[in-house]
Design a protein around this motif. Structure first.
Motif, PDB file in Angstrom:
ATOM      1  N   UNK A  86      26.151 -39.272  24.065  1.00  0.00           N
ATOM      2  CA  UNK A  86      25.310 -37.870  23.981  1.00  0.00           C
ATOM      3  C   UNK A  86      23.723 -38.328  24.086  1.00  0.00           C
ATOM      4  N   UNK A  87      23.201 -39.062  23.250  1.00  0.00           N
ATOM      5  CA  UNK A  87      21.713 -39.313  23.412  1.00  0.00           C
ATOM      6  C   UNK A  87      21.520 -40.030  24.483  1.00  0.00           C
ATOM      7  N   UNK A  88      22.446 -40.781  24.850  1.00  0.00           N
ATOM      8  CA  UNK A  88      21.967 -41.878  26.115  1.00  0.00           C
ATOM      9  C   UNK A  88      22.394 -41.067  27.648  1.00  0.00           C
ATOM     10  N   UNK A  89      22.851 -39.481  27.321  1.00  0.00           N
ATOM     11  CA  UNK A  89      23.188 -38.822  28.507  1.00  0.00           C
ATOM     12  C   UNK A  89      24.121 -39.624  29.474  1.00  0.00           C
ATOM     13  N   UNK A  90      24.925 -40.351  28.962  1.00  0.00           N
ATOM     14  CA  UNK A  90      26.039 -41.096  29.618  1.00  0.00           C
ATOM     15  C   UNK A  90      26.992 -39.972  30.360  1.00  0.00           C
ATOM     16  N   UNK A  91      27.476 -40.283  31.620  1.00  0.00           N
ATOM     17  CA  UNK A  91      28.496 -39.469  31.927  1.00  0.00           C
ATOM     18  C   UNK A  91      29.862 -40.576  32.027  1.00  0.00           C
ATOM     19  N   UNK A  92      30.583 -40.297  30.946  1.00  0.00           N
ATOM     20  CA  UNK A  92      31.733 -41.160  30.903  1.00  0.00           C
ATOM     21  C   UNK A  92      32.989 -40.949  31.306  1.00  0.00           C
ATOM     22  N   UNK A  93      33.770 -41.701  31.686  1.00  0.00           N
ATOM     23  CA  UNK A  93      35.343 -41.681  32.105  1.00  0.00           C
ATOM     24  C   UNK A  93      35.956 -41.887  30.792  1.00  0.00           C
ATOM     25  N   UNK A  94      36.781 -40.772  30.571  1.00  0.00           N
ATOM     26  CA  UNK A  94      37.772 -41.035  29.450  1.00  0.00           C
ATOM     27  C   UNK A  94      38.574 -42.098  29.396  1.00  0.00           C
ATOM     28  N   UNK A  95      39.055 -42.683  30.686  1.00  0.00           N
ATOM     29  CA  UNK A  95      39.845 -43.631  30.733  1.00  0.00           C
ATOM     30  C   UNK A  95      39.286 -45.036  30.674  1.00  0.00           C
ATOM     31  N   UNK A  96      37.934 -44.942  30.322  1.00  0.00           N
ATOM     32  CA  UNK A  96      37.057 -46.399  30.364  1.00  0.00           C
ATOM     33  C   UNK A  96      37.122 -47.113  29.221  1.00  0.00           C
ATOM     34  N   UNK A  97      37.784 -46.644  28.323  1.00  0.00           N
ATOM     35  CA  UNK A  97      37.819 -47.472  26.836  1.00  0.00           C
ATOM     36  C   UNK A  97      38.763 -48.495  26.829  1.00  0.00           C
ATOM     37  N   UNK A  98      39.233 -49.120  27.858  1.00  0.00           N
ATOM     38  CA  UNK A  98      40.071 -50.151  27.879  1.00  0.00           C
ATOM     39  C   UNK A  98      39.301 -51.409  27.422  1.00  0.00           C
ATOM     40  N   UNK A  99      39.573 -52.365  26.828  1.00  0.00           N
ATOM     41  CA  UNK A  99      38.799 -53.241  26.213  1.00  0.00           C
ATOM     42  C   UNK A  99      38.899 -54.466  27.231  1.00  0.00           C
ATOM     43  N   UNK A 100      39.776 -54.509  28.263  1.00  0.00           N
ATOM     44  CA  UNK A 100      39.728 -55.527  29.273  1.00  0.00           C
ATOM     45  C   UNK A 100      38.266 -55.628  29.902  1.00  0.00           C
ATOM     46  N   UNK A 101      37.877 -54.394  30.179  1.00  0.00           N
ATOM     47  CA  UNK A 101      36.462 -54.357  30.916  1.00  0.00           C
ATOM     48  C   UNK A 101      35.518 -53.271  30.318  1.00  0.00           C
ATOM     49  N   UNK A 102      34.532 -53.705  29.292  1.00  0.00           N
ATOM     50  CA  UNK A 102      33.860 -52.769  28.715  1.00  0.00           C
ATOM     51  C   UNK A 102      32.538 -52.671  29.208  1.00  0.00           C
ATOM     52  N   UNK A 103      32.089 -51.597  29.913  1.00  0.00           N
ATOM     53  CA  UNK A 103      30.941 -51.283  30.318  1.00  0.00           C
ATOM     54  C   UNK A 103      29.761 -51.249  29.693  1.00  0.00           C
ATOM     55  N   UNK A 104      28.666 -51.563  30.170  1.00  0.00           N
ATOM     56  CA  UNK A 104      27.224 -51.366  29.839  1.00  0.00           C
ATOM     57  C   UNK A 104      27.262 -50.227  28.976  1.00  0.00           C
ATOM     58  N   UNK A 105      27.609 -48.903  29.258  1.00  0.00           N
ATOM     59  CA  UNK A 105      27.505 -47.876  28.381  1.00  0.00           C
ATOM     60  C   UNK A 105      28.285 -47.907  27.166  1.00  0.00           C
ATOM     61  N   UNK A 106      29.442 -48.363  27.320  1.00  0.00           N
ATOM     62  CA  UNK A 106      30.619 -48.612  26.225  1.00  0.00           C
ATOM     63  C   UNK A 106      30.091 -49.536  25.097  1.00  0.00           C
ATOM     64  N   UNK A 107      29.462 -50.550  25.558  1.00  0.00           N
ATOM     65  CA  UNK A 107      29.021 -51.689  24.739  1.00  0.00           C
ATOM     66  C   UNK A 107      27.629 -51.058  23.874  1.00  0.00           C
ATOM     67  N   UNK A 108      26.781 -50.398  24.628  1.00  0.00           N
ATOM     68  CA  UNK A 108      25.603 -49.795  23.998  1.00  0.00           C
ATOM     69  C   UNK A 108      25.815 -48.879  23.076  1.00  0.00           C
ATOM     70  N   UNK A 109      27.232 -47.748  23.383  1.00  0.00           N
ATOM     71  CA  UNK A 109      27.392 -46.936  22.489  1.00  0.00           C
ATOM     72  C   UNK A 109      28.123 -47.447  21.124  1.00  0.00           C
ATOM     73  N   UNK A 110      28.768 -48.711  21.383  1.00  0.00           N
ATOM     74  CA  UNK A 110      29.266 -49.466  20.286  1.00  0.00           C
ATOM     75  C   UNK A 110      28.016 -49.923  19.176  1.00  0.00           C
TER      76      UNK A 110
END
Length: 289
Positions: A86-110
């Motif tokens: 929310x704070x980074x105003x990311x537009x996320x894909x709910x299916x993008x949580x697979x650990x095989x490929x973590x996007x920059x946005x997901x790593x940043x949110x982690x």
């Protein structure tokens, strides 16, 4: 700037803006709702679903939902993770949580979630100059900051308290194991019970209760919103002194009613006509067969 650095910077900024210091955070749902005005709900969901953030660009509205779970530390990290989006105003894909490929946005949110829940300075303030940490200290950190052993181990390594080998070893530990070994399983059970319950967004529930008190919403709607029975909802509301008000029925004054202009000529003509029923032939029992 790396995703790790961006996440840490945003977490520190959020804590500073909300005057949270470096102390452990309590109820994350209430904190997010009060600090951001975002509606947050704890929902029943599939086992593989942990959390999501939805944004409506037309209304500039944001909603965070997390799943009911028996793993309270995971639920807390999921809430913090979605707040990061929310704070980074990311537009996320709910299916993008697979650990095989973590996007920059997901790593940043982690990273944001980890630094929000267990800030390095808060960890240092808690542990001081301790050296040669054991699993009992890891348990203390997990219990104090209400994070998973893996998040605690990463933070301890970043703060210089443990080496990479110890971190890898502790990543395999679970919260129930530590709680049982070090005597706080009762607290963990209470946390687990809380995270397994549905929870409606506070603002939405408050509006629903207000509507119920005004007599324009049923108690069943509130029960459904909270995931409890109608009887439970009604009993809680009654105990809190919340009862639906009776809406007064206002009758119109007869003198204020408009004059009715009704033409009864057709009815009068029908009543004055011949009585066809009287001329009907009689039917005897024999003729009826």
């Amino acid at each position: 700037m790396s995703a790790e650095a961006e996440g840490r910077s945003a977490a520190e900024r959020f804590r500073e803006e909300q005057h949270l210091g470096v102390q452990p955070l309590g109820d994350l749902v209430a904190l997010i709702e009060q600090a951001t005005g975002i509606d947050v709900a704890v929902l029943e969901a599939d086992q593989d679903q942990h959390g999501l953030m939805m944004r409506d660009p037309q209304r500039d509205a944001v909603f965070i939902g997390v799943a009911c779970t028996s793993r309270p530390m995971r639920q807390r990290s999921t809430l913090a993770h979605e707040l990061g989006h929310v704070l980074f105003t990311d537009v996320t894909d709910n299916s993008a949580g697979a650990w095989s490929h973590r996007s920059h946005e997901e790593i940043r949110a982690d990273a944001f979630a980890r630094h929000l829940l267990i800030p390095i300075e808060g960890l240092r303030e808690f542990l001081g100059e301790r050296e040669l940490l054991s699993q009992s200290v890891l348990s203390e950190v997990v219990q104090r900051f209400l994070v998973s052993p893996s998040i605690a181990a990463i933070a301890l390594c970043q703060a210089g308290y443990i080496d990479a080998a110890t971190k890898r070893e502790w990543l395999a530990l679970t919260t129930p194991q530590l709680a049982t070994r070090f005597g706080w399983s009762d607290q963990y059970r209470a946390l687990r019970d809380e995270s397994a319950r549905r929870r409606a967004p506070q603002r939405l529930l408050a509006r629903a209760i207000s509507a119920y008190a005004e007599g324009v919403l049923s108690v069943q709607a509130i029960a459904t919103l909270r995931g409890i029975t109608r009887q439970e909802a009604e009993a809680e509301l009654r105990e809190a002194g919340v009862v639906p008000s009776e809406q007064p029925v206002e009758w119109a004054d007869l003198t204020e009613l408009p004059d009715a202009d009704v033409d009864l000529a057709a009815l009068d003509a029908a009543l004055e006509g011949p009585d066809h029923d009287a001329a009907a032939p009689e039917v005897t029992a024999g003729e009826d067969g």
